[in-house]
Design a protein around this motif. Structure first.
Motif, PDB file in Angstrom:
ATOM      1  N   ALA A 254      67.459  75.620 -13.933  1.00  0.00           N
ATOM      2  CA  ALA A 254      66.200  74.876 -14.124  1.00  0.00           C
ATOM      3  C   ALA A 254      65.078  75.815 -14.591  1.00  0.00           C
ATOM      4  N   THR A 255      64.129  75.248 -15.314  1.00  0.00           N
ATOM      5  CA  THR A 255      62.939  76.018 -15.710  1.00  0.00           C
ATOM      6  C   THR A 255      61.974  76.058 -14.515  1.00  0.00           C
ATOM      7  N   GLU A 257      58.946  75.105 -14.411  1.00  0.00           N
ATOM      8  CA  GLU A 257      58.180  73.849 -14.367  1.00  0.00           C
ATOM      9  C   GLU A 257      58.986  72.748 -13.691  1.00  0.00           C
ATOM     10  N   TYR A 258      60.262  72.679 -14.055  1.00  0.00           N
ATOM     11  CA  TYR A 258      61.120  71.649 -13.486  1.00  0.00           C
ATOM     12  C   TYR A 258      61.318  71.886 -11.983  1.00  0.00           C
ATOM     13  N   ARG A 261      58.276  70.879 -10.126  1.00  0.00           N
ATOM     14  CA  ARG A 261      58.121  69.426 -10.057  1.00  0.00           C
ATOM     15  C   ARG A 261      59.081  68.820  -9.026  1.00  0.00           C
TER      16      ARG A 261
END
Ligand SMILES: O=C(O)CCC(=O)C(=O)O
Ligand SMILES: [Fe+2]
Length: 274
Positions: A254-255, A257-258, A261
């Motif tokens: 995952a990034t 940002e992800y 979130r």
């Protein structure tokens, strides 16, 4: 690798994951492929040994309080509703999705949940059933193996998945409700079939199939074209399902940002992707 191996984990009398060359293995894969073709779903009952199920249930019960909860109004496509469609259009049908996810790093590295997830024969078997040359255990430190926690009164509303397939195992059955419902191939790559989707959202039941999942059943599911939901549990017990993530790209993660979130937190490994 230490920890329980294939024969200790799975009911190998029925599911001979340890012997890929056997007729029984080939028959099992053929059965799974056929069900997946007809139904986008296959359930393999009592997949793990009783003691293994009990150990995973205990781990899940011990960690469910650590679940990260998200509460969002979403349409079945997880997309932004457009302005130019009528209010009853599926793209405008927002439902409150509220569920908890226990992060992978909550589970002990020498525990049974991780032993199951990291078992190479299971990964190979999943790839064979889903017709993939190779799959890899997802290496995301938070997302690789999770428990989805659904509290009484909380529905996991009708949706299509964005991932190609899901591998899951029910660990805790609620007192009532918590039923997995699905409508295979209601849409296709070419046709969204919004009329049929709208009918299901409005309560049409004829096309809806239901699964009476029991703890310990393995479920392989292609949810991209299959509208599905989990109805709200009733009574006092949460529903717990174990989600095992296998991926085609061994390096995928995952990034930041992800991760932020989804988990409200970023792991050092996620930072390396930016
Ligand atoms: O918890 C489950 O059994 C499945 C939930 C689901 O549909 C999903 O995670 O996309
Ligand atoms: Fe789903």
């Amino acid at each position: 690798m230490s920890g329980p191996g294939t024969e200790a984990l799975f009911d190998t009398g029925r599911y001979c994951l340890h012997d890929r060359m056997s007729t029984a293995y080939r028959d099992l894969v053929a059965h799974a492929r056929e069900e997946l073709r007809d139904d986008n779903c296959v359930v393999l009952p009592d997949f793990v040994r009783t003691s293994v199920l009990q150990a995973m249930q205990a781990e899940s019960a011990a960690k469910s309080d650590t679940a990260t909860y998200t509460e969002k109004w979403l349409n079945p496509y997880f997309s932004e509703p457009p302005d130019d469609v009528p209010e009853n259009h599926p793209l405008k049908r927002m439902a409150l999705r509220c569920h908890g996810m226990v992060r992978a790093d909550r589970f002990a590295h020498d525990g049974t949940i991780r032993a199951l997830f990291n078992n190479a024969d299971l990964c190979r078997f999943v790839a064979d059933c889903l017709d993939h040359e190779t799959l890899h255990a997802y290496r995301d430190p938070y997302g690789c193996v999770n428990i989805n926690v659904q509290k009484p009164g909380r529905e996991f509303s009708w949706h299509f998945d964005h991932n190609e397939f899901t591998v899951s195992m029910l660990l805790r059955e609620p007192e009532g409700g918590g039923i997995f419902e699905y409508v295979p191939d209601i849409r296709t790559r070419e046709d969204e079939n919004f009329e049929a989707v709208r009918a299901v959202l409005d309560g049409e039941r004829e096309s809806v199939r239901t699964l009476a999942l029991k703890p310990g059943d393995l479920q392989l599911f292609r949810g991209g074209y299959t509208l599905h939901r989990v109805t709200a549990p009733t009574g006092n017990r949460d529903r717990h399902s174990l989600l095992l993530s296998y991926v085609t790209d061994p390096d995928h993660i995952a990034t930041p940002e992800y991760a932020e979130r989804l988990w409200g937190e970023v792991h050092p490994l996620h930072q390396q992707t930016s």
